[in-house]
Design an enzyme around this catalytic site. Sequence first.
Site, PDB file in Angstrom:
ATOM      1  N   LEU A 132       0.768  -1.297   0.258  1.00 36.84           N
ATOM      2  CA  LEU A 132      -0.009  -0.015  -0.157  1.00 36.84           C
ATOM      3  C   LEU A 132       1.002   1.252  -0.068  1.00 36.84           C
ATOM      4  O   LEU A 132       1.951   1.225   0.592  1.00 36.84           O
ATOM      5  CB  LEU A 132      -0.859   0.130   1.295  1.00 36.84           C
ATOM      6  CG  LEU A 132      -1.869  -1.032   1.495  1.00 36.84           C
ATOM      7  CD1 LEU A 132      -2.714  -0.697   2.530  1.00 36.84           C
ATOM      8  CD2 LEU A 132      -2.909  -0.952   0.320  1.00 36.84           C
ATOM      9  N   ASP A 133       0.388   2.170  -0.622  1.00 35.79           N
ATOM     10  CA  ASP A 133       1.202   3.686  -0.489  1.00 35.79           C
ATOM     11  C   ASP A 133       1.387   4.107   0.982  1.00 35.79           C
ATOM     12  O   ASP A 133       0.409   3.733   1.717  1.00 35.79           O
ATOM     13  CB  ASP A 133       0.434   4.863  -1.329  1.00 35.79           C
ATOM     14  CG  ASP A 133       0.274   4.445  -2.894  1.00 35.79           C
ATOM     15  OD1 ASP A 133       0.993   3.647  -3.344  1.00 35.79           O
ATOM     16  OD2 ASP A 133      -0.878   5.015  -3.422  1.00 35.79           O
ATOM     17  N   ARG A 134       2.227   4.775   0.974  1.00 36.24           N
ATOM     18  CA  ARG A 134       2.524   5.473   2.532  1.00 36.24           C
ATOM     19  C   ARG A 134       1.153   5.870   3.350  1.00 36.24           C
ATOM     20  O   ARG A 134       0.985   5.476   4.344  1.00 36.24           O
ATOM     21  CB  ARG A 134       3.631   6.314   2.541  1.00 36.24           C
ATOM     22  CG  ARG A 134       4.042   6.759   3.758  1.00 36.24           C
ATOM     23  CD  ARG A 134       5.113   7.804   3.691  1.00 36.24           C
ATOM     24  NE  ARG A 134       5.621   8.186   5.211  1.00 36.24           N
ATOM     25  CZ  ARG A 134       7.014   8.355   5.401  1.00 36.24           C
ATOM     26  NH1 ARG A 134       7.797   8.486   4.190  1.00 36.24           N
ATOM     27  NH2 ARG A 134       7.455   8.472   6.371  1.00 36.24           N
ATOM     28  N   ARG A 231      -6.010   5.582  -7.348  1.00 37.86           N
ATOM     29  CA  ARG A 231      -5.879   7.228  -7.326  1.00 37.86           C
ATOM     30  C   ARG A 231      -5.914   7.535  -8.725  1.00 37.86           C
ATOM     31  O   ARG A 231      -6.346   8.765  -9.187  1.00 37.86           O
ATOM     32  CB  ARG A 231      -4.577   7.358  -6.687  1.00 37.86           C
ATOM     33  CG  ARG A 231      -4.455   7.069  -5.444  1.00 37.86           C
ATOM     34  CD  ARG A 231      -2.970   7.298  -4.739  1.00 37.86           C
ATOM     35  NE  ARG A 231      -2.425   8.246  -4.706  1.00 37.86           N
ATOM     36  CZ  ARG A 231      -1.250   8.779  -4.412  1.00 37.86           C
ATOM     37  NH1 ARG A 231      -0.347   7.859  -3.979  1.00 37.86           N
ATOM     38  NH2 ARG A 231      -0.869   9.899  -4.473  1.00 37.86           N
TER      39      ARG A 231
END
Length: 294
Positions: A132-134, A231
């Site tokens: 997962l993205d930060r 996104r």
Amino acid sequence: MSQTILRLPEGMPAMELREFLQKECGFSTTLWKRLRRSGTFLLNGRSVNAACACIQGGDELRWQLDEESRIAPADIPIDIRYEDDSLLIINKPAGMLVHPTNGEHRRTLANAVLFHYETHGENHAFHPVHRLDRQTSGLVLIAKEAHVQHLLSAPDKMSMDRIYLAIIEGAPPEPCGTIDAPIARRPGSIIERMVSSAGQPAVTHYETLCTKNGLSLLSLRLETGRTHQIRVHLAHIGYPLLGDDLYGGTKERISRQALHATRLCLRHPFSGKTVAVTAALPRDMRTFFPDIPG
């Protein structure tokens, strides 16, 4: 050294150990060679030559392989939602990297997971099945062994459903829909992605769950797993994530992209049973939709 124990289902036809490990357990050629040289393979409790072993239903297999990692364990609290001998599922908070980078190598999920292994007497490297993205919160699936990671990452072997919750400004004209648009790296950028006919296929299904105060809460299911897929796709249809300034969202109401991995469902690679885990909306996203059930 980490020990793996497998009990083969009754009725399974006889086959060579190598064939079973590579086709059913996700062993690479390199991992098979390590096992063969390790001298740790046990068949029904007895040491045998792994290179010559033939197995069948009802057999018990055991082996041990060294796991080396350059990542330092760190005492960081983690929210464990599922764990067994093969798998670990963590509810990751926003702001935490999954894997160390040159700029941050002590406060990541990997550091925390290795500390968890260490304190429970387990010796594994860090094998995330996905990332997962930060600034994305939610469920991350981790394999305890390299061959399990390989098996779970093979699209022809395993099926996995991942459901996300996202907040956008406004509301899509269609409450439900599918975004089918290939994604590629944006020229000149290391991080940013874009919809491009030259990209890899990417499919996202969405459903509007609730609209309130000019915001909508969406449920999204990934059919593919491209970098920044949700996104990019939401920005592509004109509804970027709240807080996602990289793709056109505003940070006036939340300091990070409002995206949370809320449900993970998969077939266990060895037992065949369904593993389904959920994680409710975190506090910063729940502020906008306090009536959504946890």
